[in-house]
Write an enzyme that holds these catalytic residues in place. Sequence first.
Site, PDB file in Angstrom:
ATOM      1  N   LEU A  93     -17.535  -9.328  -2.911  1.00  0.00           N
ATOM      2  CA  LEU A  93     -17.785  -9.279  -1.466  1.00  0.00           C
ATOM      3  C   LEU A  93     -18.639  -8.062  -1.129  1.00  0.00           C
ATOM      4  CD1 LEU A  93     -15.971  -6.837  -0.052  1.00  0.00           C
ATOM      5  CD2 LEU A  93     -14.145  -8.454  -0.363  1.00  0.00           C
ATOM      6  N   ASP A 125       0.854  -1.193   0.000  1.00  0.00           N
ATOM      7  CA  ASP A 125       0.000   0.000   0.000  1.00  0.00           C
ATOM      8  C   ASP A 125       0.882   1.232   0.000  1.00  0.00           C
ATOM      9  OD1 ASP A 125      -2.104   2.029   0.782  1.00  0.00           O
ATOM     10  OD2 ASP A 125      -3.301   0.207   0.897  1.00  0.00           O
ATOM     11  N   ASN A 161     -23.803  -5.332  -9.884  1.00  0.00           N
ATOM     12  CA  ASN A 161     -23.992  -4.224  -8.948  1.00  0.00           C
ATOM     13  C   ASN A 161     -25.135  -3.317  -9.363  1.00  0.00           C
ATOM     14  OD1 ASN A 161     -22.119  -4.843  -7.059  1.00  0.00           O
ATOM     15  ND2 ASN A 161     -20.806  -3.070  -7.389  1.00  0.00           N
ATOM     16  N   PHE A 185     -32.643  -8.155  -0.758  1.00  0.00           N
ATOM     17  CA  PHE A 185     -32.520  -6.829  -1.389  1.00  0.00           C
ATOM     18  C   PHE A 185     -33.875  -6.208  -1.708  1.00  0.00           C
ATOM     19  CE2 PHE A 185     -28.504  -4.802  -2.449  1.00  0.00           C
ATOM     20  CZ  PHE A 185     -27.664  -5.636  -1.727  1.00  0.00           C
ATOM     21  N   ARG A 208     -18.574   6.091   3.202  1.00  0.00           N
ATOM     22  CA  ARG A 208     -18.659   6.620   1.842  1.00  0.00           C
ATOM     23  C   ARG A 208     -20.099   6.601   1.325  1.00  0.00           C
ATOM     24  NH1 ARG A 208     -13.476   3.522  -0.736  1.00  0.00           N
ATOM     25  NH2 ARG A 208     -14.169   1.904   0.700  1.00  0.00           N
ATOM     26  N   CYS A 237     -19.522   1.415  -3.659  1.00  0.00           N
ATOM     27  CA  CYS A 237     -19.703   0.680  -4.920  1.00  0.00           C
ATOM     28  C   CYS A 237     -20.935   1.072  -5.719  1.00  0.00           C
ATOM     29  CB  CYS A 237     -19.705  -0.812  -4.635  1.00  0.00           C
ATOM     30  SG  CYS A 237     -18.091  -1.388  -4.091  1.00  0.00           S
ATOM     31  N   THR A 293     -12.919  -2.806  -9.561  1.00  0.00           N
ATOM     32  CA  THR A 293     -14.015  -2.721 -10.534  1.00  0.00           C
ATOM     33  C   THR A 293     -13.629  -1.715 -11.613  1.00  0.00           C
ATOM     34  OG1 THR A 293     -15.576  -3.205  -8.761  1.00  0.00           O
ATOM     35  CG2 THR A 293     -16.479  -2.231 -10.787  1.00  0.00           C
TER      36      THR A 293
HETATM   37  P1  NAD Z   1     -10.235   1.215  -0.552  1.00  0.00           P
HETATM   38  O1  NAD Z   1     -10.334   2.660  -0.814  1.00  0.00           O
HETATM   39  O2  NAD Z   1     -10.771   0.682   0.746  1.00  0.00           O
HETATM   40  O3  NAD Z   1      -8.722   0.735  -0.646  1.00  0.00           O
HETATM   41  C1  NAD Z   1      -7.858   1.072  -1.683  1.00  0.00           C
HETATM   42  C2  NAD Z   1      -6.434   1.006  -1.152  1.00  0.00           C
HETATM   43  O4  NAD Z   1      -5.518   1.117  -2.240  1.00  0.00           O
HETATM   44  C3  NAD Z   1      -6.072   2.128  -0.182  1.00  0.00           C
HETATM   45  O5  NAD Z   1      -5.557   1.583   1.005  1.00  0.00           O
HETATM   46  C4  NAD Z   1      -5.005   2.935  -0.938  1.00  0.00           C
HETATM   47  O6  NAD Z   1      -4.058   3.554  -0.084  1.00  0.00           O
HETATM   48  C5  NAD Z   1      -4.391   1.853  -1.790  1.00  0.00           C
HETATM   49  N1  NAD Z   1      -3.589   2.327  -2.941  1.00  0.00           N
HETATM   50  C6  NAD Z   1      -3.781   3.387  -3.750  1.00  0.00           C
HETATM   51  N2  NAD Z   1      -2.798   3.451  -4.690  1.00  0.00           N
HETATM   52  C7  NAD Z   1      -1.976   2.390  -4.468  1.00  0.00           C
HETATM   53  C8  NAD Z   1      -0.806   1.897  -5.086  1.00  0.00           C
HETATM   54  N3  NAD Z   1      -0.259   2.509  -6.129  1.00  0.00           N
HETATM   55  N4  NAD Z   1      -0.243   0.791  -4.588  1.00  0.00           N
HETATM   56  C9  NAD Z   1      -0.756   0.144  -3.529  1.00  0.00           C
HETATM   57  N5  NAD Z   1      -1.878   0.569  -2.898  1.00  0.00           N
HETATM   58  C10 NAD Z   1      -2.468   1.680  -3.354  1.00  0.00           C
HETATM   59  O7  NAD Z   1     -10.953   0.493  -1.777  1.00  0.00           O
HETATM   60  P2  NAD Z   1     -11.898  -0.802  -1.750  1.00  0.00           P
HETATM   61  O8  NAD Z   1     -13.214  -0.474  -1.147  1.00  0.00           O
HETATM   62  O9  NAD Z   1     -11.115  -1.946  -1.233  1.00  0.00           O
HETATM   63  O10 NAD Z   1     -12.145  -0.985  -3.318  1.00  0.00           O
HETATM   64  C11 NAD Z   1     -11.107  -1.359  -4.197  1.00  0.00           C
HETATM   65  C12 NAD Z   1     -11.710  -1.741  -5.529  1.00  0.00           C
HETATM   66  O11 NAD Z   1     -12.564  -2.886  -5.376  1.00  0.00           O
HETATM   67  C13 NAD Z   1     -12.598  -0.673  -6.166  1.00  0.00           C
HETATM   68  O12 NAD Z   1     -12.466  -0.732  -7.556  1.00  0.00           O
HETATM   69  C14 NAD Z   1     -14.002  -1.094  -5.765  1.00  0.00           C
HETATM   70  O13 NAD Z   1     -14.979  -0.646  -6.666  1.00  0.00           O
HETATM   71  C15 NAD Z   1     -13.878  -2.613  -5.819  1.00  0.00           C
HETATM   72  N6  NAD Z   1     -14.816  -3.314  -4.953  1.00  0.00           N
HETATM   73  C16 NAD Z   1     -15.068  -2.859  -3.707  1.00  0.00           C
HETATM   74  C17 NAD Z   1     -15.945  -3.552  -2.887  1.00  0.00           C
HETATM   75  C18 NAD Z   1     -16.267  -3.046  -1.506  1.00  0.00           C
HETATM   76  O14 NAD Z   1     -17.246  -3.530  -0.923  1.00  0.00           O
HETATM   77  N7  NAD Z   1     -15.520  -2.118  -0.952  1.00  0.00           N
HETATM   78  C19 NAD Z   1     -16.557  -4.733  -3.359  1.00  0.00           C
HETATM   79  C20 NAD Z   1     -16.258  -5.180  -4.625  1.00  0.00           C
HETATM   80  C21 NAD Z   1     -15.380  -4.468  -5.423  1.00  0.00           C
END
Ligand code: NAD
Length: 442
Positions: free
Chosen positions: A159, A37, A214, A255, A333, A266, A127
Amino acid sequence: MDMGGNCVKIAIAGTGYVGLVTAVCLAEKGHNVICVDVDKNKIEYLNNGGNAPIYEEDLDNLMKKNRRNLAFTTDYKSAYQDADVIFIGVGTPEKKDGSANLSYVFEVAKQIADSVINNCVVVIKSTVPIGTNEKIEKFLLENKKTNGDIYVVSNPEFLAQGTAVNDTLNASRIIIGVEEEKPKKIMLDVYAGFDAPKLVTNRRSAEMIKYASNDFLALKISYVNEIANLCEKIGADIEDVTRGMGYDSRIGSKFLMAGIGYGGSCFPKDTKALYWLSNFHDYELKTVKAAIEVNENQKLKLIKKAKKYYNSFENLTIAVLGLTFKPGTDDLREAPSMINIPIFLEDGANVKVYDPIGEKNFRKIFKDEIIYCKTIEETIKEADICFIFTEWKEIEEFDVAKFSILMRRAVILDGRNCFKLEQMQNNCEVYESIGRRIIYRK
Ligand code: NAD
């Protein structure tokens, strides 16, 4: 790497909700996982305490249990250089025009291109809009420093926050969007320990499955919310209506909860991104557009109801129960609280809030503009009105008799239908929920 062996060395970019949960669950299945990270504090926290920086049920326990298979670093080069598989799980937030911001994903791609020295499969879990996997592969092939092969595979994540660990370990399905046999075999090795249906498609279909899923769920919520709004006008009860609908297996009972709209990281952005993409391809997704519009109005629904009881919020004491976008997570969020509370404050209200998990994150944003309470009793004490934004168990199980005892005026606006109507009959001045009749004190 021998492209075809069982021993897979995994690196994961991003330790957010998706990256960290994926890492911990892959470690639980016996893989060695190194997490990268850019957030130094997060990595330091993960390395020092052994606790997760986010709240998800079972995540801490599983992290501790699999500590030996997990490593955390900010040094992407060391993590990526000899990894067999690199998952990209960084954010893809919304841009001003609604399209997906891919800058974080491309930043990781750049770091991977600079680092890898062997063959490698890059797995996009974030995504991303349809066609992104191809673009990333083209970028990697043009910029890689190694003579080894780099493949890009789409493996979208399904998830849900609040149940993320369980959703990953007992996945409803694992989608693998892949164009060649070698990376397909490696992905099936990675997921060999997961007892879930595995669907292999091309990359564009895999990317589309994520958005289509979604957006369908968002549509389902907005549809029920509109039906609930109509129920209020015509004297039907949304709880009975959805119960009746849910018996139909083509509809399903999940849902179908009416409320003040969906939030989270999301649904809001994924609906907008697909709508944007459809227009870009000269086709307007009208259903998705409607889901977005309905949701935006729904989030302000309780404020409209409140105006029946108070012309302005100035000098009122407002109690807010629930801050996170849904129970089981600390994520704020796009939560309804994030839109409504600034309106209360702007109007000059005194705002007291309660949330069993989300308080810490809320404090970072609202600082001392509001009063943070440890109990529901403390929050509603002397309040002129109470808004419920999240259906935490602690709220649903609250002894409702205390509302009329503790509040100055027991006007309760419940955006999540936490209580039965009969329960509220003698315990409030007025109780308004979503899609059900209004309860007034007799
Ligand atoms: P998040 O914001 O919780 O986490 C993203 C992380 O990536 C952060 O910790 C950030 O510091 C890190 N990051 C940014 N640039 C980086 C780099 N160059 N190298 C390493 N780390 C880096 O995001 P999230 O909620 O986990 O979502 C991530 C992706 O998954 C998104 O595309 C989202 O749409 C998708 N997604 C999320 C969920 C959910 O429920 N949150 C479910 C399915 C899919």
